[in-house]
Every structure is written in C-alpha cells, then in structure tokens.
Scaffold this active site. Structure first.
Site: not given
Length: 317
Positions: A289, A65, A242, A115
């Site tokens: 994540e 990217d 997390e 993008s």
C-alpha cells in the site's frame, strides 16, 4: 504466605491452615460440575508441561500495537459469540499457549506512552522517551545531535551481526514507529522520509527511516520486509502502480536502490507478486500500500495479503 494457606483477598480475608493433599477425602459437591472438571483438566495439563531446554529455531515477536487487556477481552467475547457461545468462556489461540504472562513498558517522559518508545523497549531492553526510535533516554526528540552516540542495539541488529536471518512484517507502514524500531535509530518517529526531516537534522548526518531500512546491517539487509508505506521510498514526482505519488524530495527511488543493492532479492507490490514468492526465495521486499495496509475487514483478498499470509511466508523464507 505459607504453602498450607489459601488466601482470598477482597472484602473477606480467609486463612485455611492445615495440610491439603490429593489423598484427603474432602467432600467436594461440585466435583461433577462441568466448570470444576474443566479447571481440574487445565491444572493437570499445566503440571504435565515439561521445560524446554533446547535452543530455539525461531524467535518471533508478535506485537498487537495498542492491544490492551480490554482489547483481548472484547476479542475473546466476540469470537466466542461468533461460534455460538456466550463468549466469555472462549479462549483465544494465544491464551492456549503453555506459558503466559503480563508485561508493561512505558515512555520515560509520558504516562500515556506511544509505540515508538515502547517498541524500542521491546526490541532493545531500554526504555526511552515518547516518539523516539531505538535511542536511549538521553536524546531530545527532534534534535538529531542529541541522539548521536546514544543509539541502542536491537535484537534484530544482534541477530543480523551473527548471520541469522531477520525480517519485519507489518500491516502498518513499514517505516511506522513499531516496525521501524527493529532496524532504525531516529530522534523522531515522524522522520519516515527525507521530506519529513528538518534541514538541520540532515546537515548533522541523520538519515530518514526508509533509507535506514535499505542500508540495514551495513547493506547486508533484512531477509524479509512486508508491509505498507510505499510512498516513503519513492520521489514525489513518481507515481506508484496504484496511482499514488511518493513523498520523497531528494529524488531518490529507494525501491530501485534496494533492487540494485540486493540482486538476489524480489520486490513485490500486490497479491499476485506475493503469491509467486516461494521457499526458494532468499530475500523479499513487499510494499502493498502507499500508506498503511487495509484493515482485515476492508482488505481486498485479491489485491493484498493478510497478516497471517505475510507471517507464514516470512517464516518460509
């Protein structure tokens, strides 16, 4: 240009007429030079390539990217210097492939593209505006109703309709612009979760990108999804493993919905779970994540997989 001409463009233009062949006894004083010999070797290797006329087993679109010629040059020099060379003479793995070409794509309304529009062109063959996810140029960004009926079919959708396995792997949020173009259609790349959408868009029937991932191919789904972006799939009242809270305001936990929709699938969120996935896995969903995954230089190898590991595992599955 005739076949018996060699043209050097620049401050001097030379035209060499005549017939050149390997049989001509041309005195070439540089014939024993290492660079010259390497060039001859590469030419011979290229000429020996045979066309591939069989059906491909796999098709992989690997997108760096934002990667430009300058990025490639810097990477080549850096890796070459890491190996004790000057740098410029090194060849990246992708530069050793038998066929190479340059391509360009762009947004229809911006000289400096983003993008969303460019990746939409890669996966559908149709160029579109900046910030648009797999909808043609007739759409107006941020206006749901203008995209209706102008969605373009992506290669992933075509493959899924034919019963082929399809997957998406990204170190960005899986709902981010580039990966999202493979499975979603959105009048705005920022509509990654319901909270990011205006009410008028929701009232007009548009759905957020995360929801579209879970519902891809009329619920038949993708075989593999690996990336970041856990927060886009869980409520803002829910804390992930997390300790990060979700973004959704509709109260829906799309990870749980995915598990219910695909009882044969396995959901993982860390390296331990990822490593347990095997070739016998039929469907996998990994969100490693809350937002984007870590850069390779910052990645905790015990906590989240690398792009290489995710790609290899996706191919296995």
């Amino acid at each position: 240009m005739k076949s018996n001409q060699v043209i050097l463009a620049g401050s001097i233009l030379l035209t060499l007429a005549g017939t050149c062949s390997a049989n001509n006894n041309i005195n070439t004083p540089q014939k024993n030079d290492a660079w010259y010999k390497e060039a001859q070797r590469q030419i011979a290797k290229a000429k020996a390539n045979k066309p591939i006329d069989k059906q491909a087993k796999n098709v992989i679109l690997f997108v760096g990217d934002g990667m430009s010629i300058g990025t490639i040059t810097a990477s080549r020099i850096f890796e070459g210097q890491r190996q004790g060379m000057s740098g410029e003479e090194y060849r990246l793995n992708m530069e050793t492939l038998p066929h190479l070409a340059l391509s360009k794509t762009y947004n229809t309304d911006a000289q400096t593209p983003d993008s969303a529009g460019t990746a939409s062109a890669m996966v559908s063959g149709v160029k579109t505006k900046q910030g648009i996810i797999s909808i043609d140029d007739n759409v107006q960004r941020g206006f749901c109703n203008t995209g209706k009926g102008h969605e373009v079919k992506t290669a992933w959708e075509m493959a899924a309709e034919k019963g082929m396995s399809a997957g998406v792997v990204s170190t960005a949020r899986i709902t981010h612009a580039t990966p999202a173009t493979t499975y979603a259609h959105s009048a705005d790349r920022n509509w990654e979760n319901d909270a990011s959408m205006p009410n008028i868009a929701k009232n007009q029937g548009c759905t957020d990108i995360a929801q579209q991932l879970v519902q891809f191919n009329k619920g038949k789904g993708l075989q593999v999804v690996f990336g970041g972006g856990r927060r886009e799939f869980i409520p803002n009242t829910t804390t992930d493993p997390e300790g990060k809270k979700g973004k959704r305001k509709d109260g829906r936990n799309l990870i749980q919905e995915w598990k219910q929709r695909y009882p044969d699938g396995q959901y993982v969120y860390d390296k331990t779970g990822f490593d347990k996935l095997s070739k016998n896995t039929t469907r996998a969903f990994g969100l490693f994540e809350s937002s984007h995954m870590k850069y390779e230089a910052d990645r905790d190898k015990n906590n989240e997989p690398s792009i290489a590991e995710m790609t290899s595992k996706a191919i296995d599955i």
